[in-house]
Design an enzyme around this catalytic site. Structure first.
Site, mmCIF file in Angstrom:
data_model
loop_
_atom_site.group_PDB
_atom_site.id
_atom_site.type_symbol
_atom_site.label_atom_id
_atom_site.label_comp_id
_atom_site.label_asym_id
_atom_site.label_seq_id
_atom_site.Cartn_x
_atom_site.Cartn_y
_atom_site.Cartn_z
ATOM 1 N N LYS A 47 0.809 -1.232 0.000
ATOM 2 C CA LYS A 47 0.000 0.000 0.000
ATOM 3 C C LYS A 47 0.839 1.279 0.000
ATOM 4 O O LYS A 47 0.463 2.270 -0.614
ATOM 5 C CB LYS A 47 -0.952 -0.010 1.199
ATOM 6 C CG LYS A 47 -2.014 -1.102 1.096
ATOM 7 C CD LYS A 47 -3.179 -0.828 1.992
ATOM 8 C CE LYS A 47 -3.138 -1.595 3.260
ATOM 9 N NZ LYS A 47 -4.367 -1.426 4.054
ATOM 10 N N ASN A 68 -4.960 2.057 -1.338
ATOM 11 C CA ASN A 68 -5.349 0.653 -1.520
ATOM 12 C C ASN A 68 -6.227 0.456 -2.751
ATOM 13 O O ASN A 68 -6.650 -0.657 -3.032
ATOM 14 C CB ASN A 68 -6.057 0.115 -0.268
ATOM 15 C CG ASN A 68 -7.290 0.915 0.092
ATOM 16 O OD1 ASN A 68 -7.739 1.766 -0.660
ATOM 17 N ND2 ASN A 68 -7.833 0.645 1.266
ATOM 18 N N GLY A 112 -4.760 2.105 18.267
ATOM 19 C CA GLY A 112 -4.041 1.578 17.109
ATOM 20 C C GLY A 112 -3.901 2.642 16.025
ATOM 21 O O GLY A 112 -3.718 2.316 14.849
HETATM 22 P P1 NAP Z 1 -0.894 -2.548 11.071
HETATM 23 O O1 NAP Z 1 -0.512 -1.449 10.143
HETATM 24 O O2 NAP Z 1 0.042 -3.703 11.247
HETATM 25 O O3 NAP Z 1 -1.152 -1.873 12.515
HETATM 26 C C1 NAP Z 1 -1.362 -2.678 13.640
HETATM 27 C C2 NAP Z 1 -1.732 -1.799 14.834
HETATM 28 O O4 NAP Z 1 -1.994 -2.674 15.929
HETATM 29 C C3 NAP Z 1 -0.617 -0.858 15.289
HETATM 30 O O5 NAP Z 1 -1.187 0.281 15.873
HETATM 31 C C4 NAP Z 1 0.087 -1.714 16.365
HETATM 32 O O6 NAP Z 1 0.778 -0.940 17.344
HETATM 33 C C5 NAP Z 1 -1.109 -2.391 17.005
HETATM 34 N N1 NAP Z 1 -0.734 -3.655 17.634
HETATM 35 C C6 NAP Z 1 -0.335 -4.789 16.998
HETATM 36 N N2 NAP Z 1 -0.090 -5.754 17.909
HETATM 37 C C7 NAP Z 1 -0.340 -5.203 19.137
HETATM 38 C C8 NAP Z 1 -0.262 -5.710 20.449
HETATM 39 N N3 NAP Z 1 0.122 -6.970 20.715
HETATM 40 N N4 NAP Z 1 -0.580 -4.890 21.465
HETATM 41 C C9 NAP Z 1 -0.991 -3.599 21.212
HETATM 42 N N5 NAP Z 1 -1.071 -3.056 19.981
HETATM 43 C C10 NAP Z 1 -0.750 -3.871 18.944
HETATM 44 O O7 NAP Z 1 -2.291 -3.202 10.667
HETATM 45 P P2 NAP Z 1 -3.502 -2.531 9.863
HETATM 46 O O8 NAP Z 1 -3.383 -2.869 8.426
HETATM 47 O O9 NAP Z 1 -3.629 -1.113 10.261
HETATM 48 O O10 NAP Z 1 -4.750 -3.389 10.417
HETATM 49 C C11 NAP Z 1 -5.179 -3.273 11.766
HETATM 50 C C12 NAP Z 1 -6.496 -4.031 11.968
HETATM 51 O O11 NAP Z 1 -7.550 -3.394 11.243
HETATM 52 C C13 NAP Z 1 -6.469 -5.492 11.476
HETATM 53 O O12 NAP Z 1 -7.199 -6.276 12.384
HETATM 54 C C14 NAP Z 1 -7.170 -5.426 10.133
HETATM 55 O O13 NAP Z 1 -7.792 -6.660 9.786
HETATM 56 C C15 NAP Z 1 -8.227 -4.353 10.426
HETATM 57 N N6 NAP Z 1 -8.687 -3.664 9.219
HETATM 58 C C16 NAP Z 1 -10.012 -3.746 8.941
HETATM 59 C C17 NAP Z 1 -10.511 -3.092 7.836
HETATM 60 C C18 NAP Z 1 -11.974 -3.189 7.510
HETATM 61 O O14 NAP Z 1 -12.358 -2.875 6.389
HETATM 62 N N7 NAP Z 1 -12.795 -3.608 8.445
HETATM 63 C C19 NAP Z 1 -9.657 -2.339 6.996
HETATM 64 C C20 NAP Z 1 -8.294 -2.273 7.326
HETATM 65 C C21 NAP Z 1 -7.826 -2.944 8.455
HETATM 66 P P3 NAP Z 1 2.323 -0.493 17.129
HETATM 67 O O15 NAP Z 1 2.273 0.736 16.268
HETATM 68 O O16 NAP Z 1 2.807 -0.236 18.499
HETATM 69 O O17 NAP Z 1 3.003 -1.646 16.451
#
Ligand code: NAP
Length: 272
Positions: A47, A68, A112
């Protein structure tokens, strides 16, 4: 959801999945345009690179740091790639559909906010001028930097706070927010830590959990126990798909065909 949408709209085409390695994206996109692809969705890990490869993207996708959705077109004989980030706009529509409220009226806490989707949602909330934004993240530096960047957004939210992912810090903020958003990847694992300590949730909160779980996350169970309303990420996924369709074809998306398609498959697109 896209193939049912194409059928419902009478468009002779199909949506397929391609697996590309990181170093293949730059050559793949022009090749796809040559082959007659109208556009594409791109997902992790492409992305950020897709934003760099887009010849045209607006201020918000650039602040979100990623796109995206891409559309290929030609302008005066030059091939162009327009890029959008549908995470933010999809989130706005999903909250409206799930709770019947407009995000711009709500004080919002995003847990997050330092991740890819959390950042996009945070930028979108600032752009629709939410009265307060609380940016919570495990790695605090990311949301301190994001808060400072948001000050440069024209007519954005002024009351933006960076908050550590710690019970005391969240307790000081959550009494004064209306909508709590989970944008972390925590939620589906049975051993996952709580996104928000249960005692911080009250009946006045709305909780949007971006994880697509069929409503089965610990956060949504805690939300129900607090007497609050919650929703999972399905509506956001659906509306992101609808917004992408609208960018590709410039017609209204056949949303109910897409919803039916989505409910007939799992989150990875496999039919169930
Ligand atoms: P990402 O860029 O990897 O970001 C992950 C986030 O989660 C970061 O803020 C990270 O904090 C935090 N995190 C990860 N592990 C953690 C832990 N053990 N304890 C506390 N914080 C933690 O992922 P993303 O692409 O943004 O996706 C995040 C979520 O949103 C996923 O579940 C994804 O499936 C969902 N999502 C849903 C949609 C939808 O259409 N519904 C769209 C996009 C994403 P740090 O910065 O400290 O690492």
């Amino acid at each position: 959801m896209h193939n049912p949408a194409l059928s419902a709209a009478g468009i002779n085409g199909c949506y397929i999945r391609l697996h590309l390695l990181a170093d293949e994206l730059a050559s793949a996109l022009p090749r796809m345009a040559e082959l007659g692809f109208i556009g594409a969705n791109v997902t992790i890990p492409h992305k950020v690179a897709a934003l760099e490869l887009a010849t045209d993207a607006g201020l918000l996708p650039r602040m979100m740091g990623a796109v995206n959705t891409l559309r290929f077109h030609e302008e005066e004989g030059t091939r162009k790639i327009r890029g959008w980030n549908t995470d933010g706009p999809g989130f706005l529509r999903a909250v409206e559909e799930s709770f019947g409220v407009t995000v711009g009226e709500l004080r919002v806490a995003i847990v997050g906010a330092g991740g890819g989707a959390g950042r996009a949602v945070a930028v979108q909330c600032a752009a629709v001028h939410c009265p307060r934004l609380v940016l919570v993240n495990r790695t605090m530096e990311k949301v301190v930097a994001l808060r400072d960047e948001m000050a440069t957004l024209p007519a954005g939210t002024e009351d933006v706070r960076a908050c550590a992912w710690e019970a005391d810090a969240m307790a000081a903020e959550f009494g004064e927010v209306d909508l709590v958003v989970n944008a972390t990847s925590l939620g589906m694992g049975s051993d996952d830590a709580a996104v928000v300590p249960a005692e911080l949730l009250s009946a006045d909160h709305l909780v949007y959990d971006m994880v697509y779980s069929g409503g089965r996350t610990r956060l949504l169970a805690d939300t129900a126990a607090a007497g609050a309303r919650g929703a999972d990420g399905l509506a956001m996924l659906l509306h992101q798909g609808a917004i992408a369709f609208e960018h590709w074809f410039r017609i209204a998306a056949p949303i109910e065909a897409m919803r039916a398609g989505l409910l007939g498959s799992d989150a990875r697109g496999r039919m169930i």
